[in-house]
Design an enzyme around this catalytic site. Structure first.
Site, PDB file in Angstrom:
ATOM      1  N   LYS B  45       0.824  -1.212   0.000  1.00 38.37           N
ATOM      2  CA  LYS B  45       0.000   0.000   0.000  1.00 38.37           C
ATOM      3  C   LYS B  45       0.864   1.271   0.000  1.00 38.37           C
ATOM      4  O   LYS B  45       1.801   1.387   0.806  1.00 38.37           O
ATOM      5  CB  LYS B  45      -0.891  -0.030   1.258  1.00 38.37           C
ATOM      6  CG  LYS B  45      -1.712   1.221   1.496  1.00 38.37           C
ATOM      7  CD  LYS B  45      -2.801   1.409   0.467  1.00 38.37           C
ATOM      8  CE  LYS B  45      -3.474   2.769   0.626  1.00 38.37           C
ATOM      9  NZ  LYS B  45      -4.248   3.146  -0.564  1.00 38.37           N
ATOM     10  N   ASN B  69     -11.637   5.064  -7.868  1.00 34.45           N
ATOM     11  CA  ASN B  69     -11.351   5.188  -6.438  1.00 34.45           C
ATOM     12  C   ASN B  69     -10.739   6.543  -6.166  1.00 34.45           C
ATOM     13  O   ASN B  69     -10.001   7.088  -6.987  1.00 34.45           O
ATOM     14  CB  ASN B  69     -10.410   4.071  -5.954  1.00 34.45           C
ATOM     15  CG  ASN B  69      -8.957   4.465  -6.057  1.00 34.45           C
ATOM     16  OD1 ASN B  69      -8.415   5.145  -5.191  1.00 34.45           O
ATOM     17  ND2 ASN B  69      -8.313   4.067  -7.146  1.00 34.45           N
ATOM     18  N   GLY B  72      -7.111   8.379  -1.670  1.00 32.44           N
ATOM     19  CA  GLY B  72      -6.271   9.491  -1.217  1.00 32.44           C
ATOM     20  C   GLY B  72      -5.118   9.055  -0.326  1.00 32.44           C
ATOM     21  O   GLY B  72      -4.781   9.726   0.653  1.00 32.44           O
ATOM     22  N   ASN B 100       6.076   0.614  -2.265  1.00 34.96           N
ATOM     23  CA  ASN B 100       5.471   1.734  -2.987  1.00 34.96           C
ATOM     24  C   ASN B 100       5.500   2.975  -2.107  1.00 34.96           C
ATOM     25  O   ASN B 100       4.917   2.998  -1.024  1.00 34.96           O
ATOM     26  CB  ASN B 100       4.038   1.383  -3.399  1.00 34.96           C
ATOM     27  CG  ASN B 100       3.440   2.434  -4.311  1.00 34.96           C
ATOM     28  OD1 ASN B 100       3.073   3.514  -3.863  1.00 34.96           O
ATOM     29  ND2 ASN B 100       3.354   2.130  -5.588  1.00 34.96           N
ATOM     30  N   CYS B 131      -0.171   9.581  -8.232  1.00 36.65           N
ATOM     31  CA  CYS B 131      -1.456   9.422  -7.563  1.00 36.65           C
ATOM     32  C   CYS B 131      -2.385  10.578  -7.938  1.00 36.65           C
ATOM     33  O   CYS B 131      -2.063  11.734  -7.700  1.00 36.65           O
ATOM     34  CB  CYS B 131      -1.303   9.382  -6.043  1.00 36.65           C
ATOM     35  SG  CYS B 131      -2.912   9.227  -5.227  1.00 36.65           S
ATOM     36  N   LYS B 166       6.742   5.133 -10.870  1.00 37.28           N
ATOM     37  CA  LYS B 166       5.387   4.782 -11.339  1.00 37.28           C
ATOM     38  C   LYS B 166       4.754   5.980 -12.021  1.00 37.28           C
ATOM     39  O   LYS B 166       4.543   7.027 -11.408  1.00 37.28           O
ATOM     40  CB  LYS B 166       4.528   4.304 -10.169  1.00 37.28           C
ATOM     41  CG  LYS B 166       3.150   3.793 -10.602  1.00 37.28           C
ATOM     42  CD  LYS B 166       2.460   3.008  -9.503  1.00 37.28           C
ATOM     43  CE  LYS B 166       1.060   2.585  -9.906  1.00 37.28           C
ATOM     44  NZ  LYS B 166       0.376   1.803  -8.854  1.00 37.28           N
ATOM     45  N   THR B 194      -3.749   4.977 -12.329  1.00 31.90           N
ATOM     46  CA  THR B 194      -5.136   5.125 -12.782  1.00 31.90           C
ATOM     47  C   THR B 194      -5.330   6.374 -13.637  1.00 31.90           C
ATOM     48  O   THR B 194      -4.545   7.319 -13.574  1.00 31.90           O
ATOM     49  CB  THR B 194      -6.083   5.210 -11.581  1.00 31.90           C
ATOM     50  OG1 THR B 194      -5.620   6.256 -10.724  1.00 31.90           O
ATOM     51  CG2 THR B 194      -6.105   3.909 -10.803  1.00 31.90           C
ATOM     52  N   GLY B 245      -5.730  -2.618 -15.919  1.00 29.92           N
ATOM     53  CA  GLY B 245      -6.825  -3.439 -16.438  1.00 29.92           C
ATOM     54  C   GLY B 245      -6.499  -4.892 -16.696  1.00 29.92           C
ATOM     55  O   GLY B 245      -7.291  -5.604 -17.310  1.00 29.92           O
ATOM     56  N   GLY B 266      -4.284  -4.997 -10.614  1.00 30.37           N
ATOM     57  CA  GLY B 266      -4.810  -4.008  -9.677  1.00 30.37           C
ATOM     58  C   GLY B 266      -6.252  -4.255  -9.310  1.00 30.37           C
ATOM     59  O   GLY B 266      -6.573  -5.137  -8.510  1.00 30.37           O
TER      60      GLY B 266
END
Lengths: 245, 304
Positions: B45, B69, B72, B100, B131, B166, B194, B245, B266
């Site tokens: 996480k 999602n 946050g 991560n 993010c 990432k 995402t 995906g 994911g």
């Protein structure tokens, strides 16, 4: 886990009863819920457990309200449909306390999980009584089933078309020493206030939009006095003392 | 007998499967369901320097073949992760993990990477500059090549572990960001995070997500992710962990043909907690079906 629909029946214009058959050994407590995978929908639907019989060919009873596309499709599924479920999710109600006369308060579609709970409390030799709150007479369901358990049942309707006129708090003047409740948040706040005044504790089963249902996505987090909790995994049942409004 | 082993910066994985950050927690909930040691690894996480509660709820919205999602970056903070989560993880996961890391300033990324560098359980550090759910951090670093390069350079200076950046798909030119990270010393890249999306509730006529927008993931984004992995893989000479995906063994192979060395799963973990063991079990058969004897040999096969 694969389950098969044995029966679907309409209880009110928007509330349905579904009986499934499958391996229910993963369910350990009343107040737990299941996550149903519906054909054509990405996320599972979390539905509270109304009742079950434990076994590899057990029955699982669910009562759900049609609120969106998913439940709209769910009500049309014919008997015999096989569905993939994650079962036994959530902490469930803790009934190990020493209360003697618990009051069970359900609001609308929060009523279903109180049924198995009521049976479990009776089996413990406790003397539960039940308050079921609805908006109007046509929305009332599961009253007869609770009465068949031989417990006192009070129905309240906001418009007075059945039972006591008003909200569930209008029926909280009886003799009780603990509360188990499930329903919408405004009802929770009102119940909480009455309990505060009476100095009585209880357990509240919450609802939140969730993705996984088993504690990894952090979609349904909430703050409590005991730290951050996940409604799906550490809940859905929170004790009164930890709730922050 | 087929060979599913792949190697990321000298670290050999039994298979290319890595559950993606934010969909696997610290592994514990899945370890209760199946032996997670069958994974290549997993990405824990997203962790920041300080503990974070994240965004208000609702944080989740459903979409066709996917979900949004806006969690946050809820996490217990790097110190708690090092003192509690990693020792706990040792009990049920015996391989190295992907760490991560996220942040709101270059100093925060640096401090987290410096702290996690000492942990033997960490195989590689995955630095999240993408993010979409936090303001003033995450994606703010990943949307410009200069900022992404600055983060890369700064964290590389404080760790000996391989650093994978990432990347965000919410940019006009992901190849430019990827190349800037490579030039700044990145050992590898993870993509894609995402895609920014939203839904509106017709009953309330307001956004479903409390934070208005969130990160869109799930099978619906697979073609976009695949395209970006393909474009970036052709432009850089460092390994890529492909994601976005992925839901089947066939998707894993497609992602590797586009240029991914390893593949993350994911959103699919959230709807099918058994998807990873299912894919790992199916991979050999699907490889045989398509005449593949070694996964490592097909990396970038679509353009090589």
């Amino acid at each position: 886990m694969k389950f098969t629909i044995k029966e679907q029946r309409k209880l009110t214009s928007t509330v349905y009863f579904m009986r499934l058959e499958g391996d229910t050994t993963g369910i350990s407590k009343t107040g737990q819920f299941v996550q149903i995978q519906l054909p054509g929908f990405y996320l599972r639907r979390p539905i509270s457990i109304n009742d079950w019989t434990c076994g590899e060919n057990g029955t699982l009873d669910l009562i759900y309200k049609v609120v969106g596309h998913g439940t709209e499709a769910m009500k049309l599924l014919p008997d015999g449909t096989e569905l993939d479920l994650l079962i036994g999710l959530g902490n469930g109600y803790n009934i190990d306390g020493d209360e003697k006369k618990p009051l069970l308060i359900g609001g609308g579609v929060g009523v279903p999980p109180l049924y198995a709970l009521c049976k479990a409390l009776i089996a413990q030799g406790k003397q539960p009584s039940v308050v079921l709150g609805f908006n109007t007479a046509s929305e009332v369901f599961w009253k007869d089933e609770f009465e068949a358990l031989g417990v006192p049942v009070t129905v309240t309707t906001a418009d007075g078309t059945m039972g006591v006129k008003g909200f569930v708090t209008s029926a909280m003047d009886g003799d009780f020493d603990y509360v188990y409740t499930c329903g919408p948040e405004p009802m929770f706040k009102a119940v909480y206030k009455v309990l505060d005044e009476k100095g009585i504790s209880g357990q509240f089963s919450f609802e939140e939009r969730m993705a996984c249902g088993f504690g990894v996505c952090m979609g349904c987090s909430c703050k409590t006095k005991y730290g951050n909790k996940r409604i799906c995994k550490d809940g859905p049942v929170l004790v009164k003392e930890e709730i922050i409004w | 007998m087929v060979n599913t082993k792949v190697t990321l910066s000298g670290w050999t994985l039994d298979n290319p499967l890595i559950p993606a950050s934010g969909t696997f927690g610290f592994g514990k909930e899945f370890a209760e369901l199946w032996d997670i040691n069958m994974l290549g690894s997993f990405s824990f996480k997203g962790t920041t320097l300080e503990p974070r509660f994240g965004n208000p709820t609702p944080r989740i919205a459903e979409c066709t073949a996917g979900m949004i999602n806006a969690v946050g970056l809820q996490n217990p903070g790097i110190h708690h992760v090092i003192e509690h989560e990693l020792p706990e993880m040792k009990k049920y996961f015996h391989k190295k993990v992907v760490a991560n890391i996220s942040g709101f300033s270059i100093d925060e990324y640096v401090e987290c990477c410096r702290l996690i560098d000492k942990e033997d359980q960490v195989g590689i550090i995955e630095v999240n500059v993408s993010c979409p759910n936090v303001h003033g951090g995450g994606m703010a670093f990943g949307t410009s090549p200069e900022n992404a390069a600055a983060v890369t350079k700064a964290v590389k200076a404080v760790t000996t572990k391989p650093v994978y950046i990432k990347l965000s798909p919410n940019v006009t030119d992901i190849v430019a960001v990827a190349k800037a990270c490579e030039a700044a010393g990145a050992d590898g890249l993870s993509l894609i995070n995402t895609m920014l999306g939203m839904r509106i509730d017709l009953k309330t006529k307001k956004p479903v997500i409390a934070n208005t927008m969130g990160g869109f993931s799930g099978p619906a984004i697979f073609p976009v992710a695949l395209r970006m992995v393909y474009q970036v893989a052709r432009a850089v000479n460092i390994p890529i962990i492909g994601m976005g995906g992925v839901a089947t063994a066939e998707d894993v192979i497609e992602m590797m043909l586009a240029g991914a060395t390893a593949v993350q799963i994911g959103a699919q973990n959230l709807v099918d907690p058994f998807v990873c063991p299912k894919i790992i079990n199916e991979l050999p058969e699907v490889m045989q079906k398509y005449g593949i004897s070694s996964l490592e040999e097909i990396i970038g096969g679509a353009w090589k």
